[in-house]
Design a protein around this motif. Structure first.
Motif, short mmCIF file in Angstrom:
data_model
loop_
_atom_site.label_atom_id
_atom_site.label_comp_id
_atom_site.label_asym_id
_atom_site.label_seq_id
_atom_site.Cartn_x
_atom_site.Cartn_y
_atom_site.Cartn_z
N MET A 118 5.58 5.10 6.16
CA MET A 118 4.24 5.68 6.08
C MET A 118 4.02 6.23 4.67
O MET A 118 4.90 6.91 4.14
CB MET A 118 4.06 6.79 7.11
N VAL A 119 2.86 5.95 4.11
CA VAL A 119 2.59 6.32 2.72
C VAL A 119 1.23 6.99 2.60
O VAL A 119 0.22 6.47 3.09
CB VAL A 119 2.65 5.08 1.80
N ASP A 120 1.20 8.13 1.94
CA ASP A 120 -0.02 8.86 1.60
C ASP A 120 -0.53 8.34 0.26
O ASP A 120 0.15 8.46 -0.76
CB ASP A 120 0.30 10.35 1.53
N THR A 121 -1.74 7.74 0.27
CA THR A 121 -2.35 7.26 -0.97
C THR A 121 -3.65 8.03 -1.28
O THR A 121 -4.53 7.50 -1.95
CB THR A 121 -2.70 5.76 -0.88
N ILE A 122 -3.73 9.26 -0.82
CA ILE A 122 -4.99 10.00 -0.94
C ILE A 122 -5.45 10.10 -2.39
O ILE A 122 -6.65 9.97 -2.68
CB ILE A 122 -4.87 11.38 -0.26
N SER A 123 -4.53 10.31 -3.33
CA SER A 123 -4.95 10.42 -4.73
C SER A 123 -4.56 9.19 -5.56
O SER A 123 -4.57 9.25 -6.79
CB SER A 123 -4.36 11.68 -5.37
N SER A 124 -4.25 8.09 -4.89
CA SER A 124 -3.90 6.87 -5.64
C SER A 124 -4.74 5.67 -5.26
O SER A 124 -4.96 4.78 -6.09
CB SER A 124 -2.43 6.53 -5.46
N LEU A 125 -5.22 5.59 -4.02
CA LEU A 125 -5.98 4.41 -3.61
C LEU A 125 -7.18 4.22 -4.52
O LEU A 125 -7.91 5.16 -4.82
CB LEU A 125 -6.45 4.56 -2.16
N ALA A 126 -7.37 2.97 -4.98
CA ALA A 126 -8.47 2.60 -5.87
C ALA A 126 -8.35 3.25 -7.25
O ALA A 126 -9.32 3.28 -8.01
CB ALA A 126 -9.83 2.92 -5.24
N SER A 127 -7.17 3.76 -7.57
CA SER A 127 -6.91 4.30 -8.92
C SER A 127 -5.61 3.73 -9.49
O SER A 127 -5.51 3.48 -10.69
CB SER A 127 -6.80 5.83 -8.88
N ILE A 128 -4.61 3.57 -8.63
CA ILE A 128 -3.30 3.05 -9.00
C ILE A 128 -3.01 1.86 -8.08
O ILE A 128 -3.28 1.92 -6.89
CB ILE A 128 -2.21 4.13 -8.83
N ASP A 129 -2.47 0.80 -8.64
CA ASP A 129 -2.22 -0.41 -7.85
C ASP A 129 -1.39 -0.07 -6.61
O ASP A 129 -0.37 0.62 -6.69
CB ASP A 129 -1.47 -1.44 -8.71
N TYR A 130 -1.85 -0.56 -5.47
CA TYR A 130 -1.19 -0.26 -4.20
C TYR A 130 -1.34 -1.47 -3.28
O TYR A 130 -2.45 -1.95 -3.07
CB TYR A 130 -1.80 0.98 -3.54
N LYS A 131 -0.22 -1.93 -2.72
CA LYS A 131 -0.20 -3.15 -1.93
C LYS A 131 0.38 -2.87 -0.55
O LYS A 131 1.60 -2.88 -0.36
CB LYS A 131 0.62 -4.22 -2.65
N HIS A 132 -0.50 -2.61 0.41
CA HIS A 132 -0.05 -2.27 1.77
C HIS A 132 0.81 -3.39 2.36
O HIS A 132 1.91 -3.14 2.88
CB HIS A 132 -1.26 -2.01 2.65
N ASP A 133 0.34 -4.61 2.30
CA ASP A 133 1.08 -5.72 2.91
C ASP A 133 2.31 -6.11 2.11
O ASP A 133 3.42 -6.22 2.64
CB ASP A 133 0.17 -6.94 3.07
N ALA A 134 2.14 -6.34 0.81
CA ALA A 134 3.24 -6.85 -0.01
C ALA A 134 4.40 -5.87 -0.08
O ALA A 134 5.56 -6.29 -0.22
CB ALA A 134 2.74 -7.16 -1.42
N TRP A 135 4.11 -4.58 0.03
CA TRP A 135 5.18 -3.58 -0.03
C TRP A 135 5.71 -3.20 1.36
O TRP A 135 6.55 -2.31 1.48
CB TRP A 135 4.68 -2.32 -0.74
N GLY A 136 5.23 -3.88 2.38
CA GLY A 136 5.77 -3.66 3.71
C GLY A 136 5.50 -2.26 4.26
O GLY A 136 6.35 -1.70 4.97
N VAL A 137 4.34 -1.71 3.95
CA VAL A 137 3.99 -0.38 4.47
C VAL A 137 3.45 -0.53 5.89
O VAL A 137 2.71 -1.47 6.19
CB VAL A 137 2.95 0.30 3.57
N ASP A 138 3.83 0.39 6.77
CA ASP A 138 3.37 0.32 8.16
C ASP A 138 2.10 1.12 8.40
O ASP A 138 1.22 0.67 9.13
CB ASP A 138 4.50 0.79 9.09
N VAL A 139 2.00 2.30 7.82
CA VAL A 139 0.77 3.08 7.93
C VAL A 139 0.45 3.65 6.54
O VAL A 139 1.28 4.35 5.96
CB VAL A 139 0.86 4.24 8.94
N THR A 140 -0.72 3.34 6.04
CA THR A 140 -1.20 3.93 4.80
C THR A 140 -2.28 4.96 5.13
O THR A 140 -3.18 4.70 5.92
CB THR A 140 -1.78 2.87 3.86
#
Length: 392
Positions: free
Chosen positions: A173-195
């Protein structure tokens, strides 16, 4: 009570969120409220949910709650876990600490891997803890991607690799509250289960919406999860979302704004959005170094592109500096949180933000350092100008 004295010029809101809301988004929010059960709303909902998948870089579902990011934290935990489950969390800063406190209150057994608040999560420490957990008591690993209190970004791809190396079935599980749409983030490619995400930072909206992006493995976990959930339950949300609707009254006008904001991001292109944030972060760090001040993040590989936390010299007050800058130059900077209270100030450079806004921000900081009597060298703003002018 007397009215506050007018401060001429534009207020510079340079905290790391909520960020400045662009006019296009404000105008969208200002539209008349539509029937949230009517056909027009269903089409809007389907468009928003489809485009959000592009922002999270996932093929799976994304659900939207009328809540702050804290609500999305709770939804991530309650939909996948049961009372007494062990979760492994990395204490990279203040917001990781708050997520751990929530886990404790929900009846989970939260194990903390501590850090010095000057770098992101340690994938090796996570991998070691999982390798020792031969009975697979740990059900989830929770990491804050970008720790807003410190300006340190964790390498989620490396955390995923550490989990895989340990051959451990824990959810990620990953908190992207201050990174989504600002820092590259790949939910699927990085195998994250809950963003987990929120509306008020890189998505350029006011506070009020939160999000979960969900993997098939996380959806499977809902079948056995025993933590109480009603409002936060994914299942009625996903069922209603198939036709673009919600199982409760949604935040209709914020969804208008979300539609406009996502449109702006996709028009600019996510790669360009990330490059812009990277460039502004580097210009800011160059200014800080010329001033002779210390960046809170001590590991260059973990530098944040959303914000820069700056340490003031020993014996000086970051809060006094912030107060001076607000009074003299009409600019708000982020304060230090937890152990960093009064030790750092935080410059937000995320969201709807361009070169001229950054130079104005750094100029305000440099003038504030002088006005507050903080020892520093001049020329930091000029260093940023030189960098930006040479790296269009």
């Amino acid at each position: 009570m007397p009215a506050s004295k007018h401060a001429p010029g534009r207020h510079f809101l340079q905290i790391p969120g909520p960020t400045n809301v662009p006019d296009r988004v404000l105008r969208a929010i200002d539209n008349p409220t539509m029937d949230h059960r009517g056909p027009e709303f269903g089409e809007l909902g389907k468009d928003i949910l489809a485009n959000l998948r592009r922002i999270f870089q996932t093929q799976g579902p994304v659900v939207i709650y009328p809540a702050s990011g804290t609500g999305a934290w709770e939804a991530a935990l309650t939909n996948t876990l049961s009372p007494g489950d062990t979760v492994l969390m990395s204490r990279t800063g203040w917001f990781a600490t708050l997520w751990k406190e929530m886990a404790d209150r929900l009846g989970l057994d939260a194990t903390f891997l501590d850090t010095d608040w000057r770098r992101g999560a340690d994938p090796d420490a996570i991998g070691d803890a999982l390798a020792k957990d031969r009975d697979h008591r740990i059900k989830a690993v929770c990491v804050v991607h970008n720790e807003t209190s410190t300006g340190c970004t964790s390498r989620i791809d490396e955390v995923r690799a550490a989990i895989d190396k340990a051959k451990h079935p824990a959810l990620l599980m990953v908190d992207t509250i201050s990174s989504l749409a600002s820092i590259d983030y790949k939910h699927d490619a990085w195998g994250v289960d809950v963003t987990v995400a929120g509306s008020q930072k890189g998505l350029m909206l006011p506070p009020g919406l939160s999000f979960n992006a969900i993997s098939p493995k996380a959806l499977k976990a809902t079948e056995t999860a025993k933590l109480p959930r009603s409002y936060w339950d994914w299942r009625p949300m996903l069922a209603a979302n198939e036709t673009g609707y919600f199982p409760f009254t949604p935040a209709t006008n914020l969804l208008y704004g979300l539609n406009a904001a996502v449109g702006m991001l996709l028009e600019e292109g996510l790669d360009n959005v990330f490059a812009r944030h990277d460039r502004h972060a580097e210009a800011t760090r160059r200014a800080v170094r010329v001033w002779g001040l210390e960046i809170q993040c001590a590991e260059p590989r973990h530098y944040s592109s959303s914000l820069t936390a700056v340490r003031v010299p020993e014996g000086h007050s970051a809060d006094a500096l912030r107060a001076t800058i607000l009074k003299r130059f009409n600019m708000s900077l982020g304060n230090g949180l937890g152990p960093l209270k009064d030790k750092v100030f935080r410059i937000g450079h995320l969201g709807d933000f361009g070169d001229l806004q950054l130079i104005g921000t750094l100029g305000g900081v440099e003038m504030g350092l002088r006005a507050a009597g903080i020892p520093h060298k001049t020329g930091g703003t000029q260093a940023a100008i030189d960098y930006l002018a040479g790296n269009a």
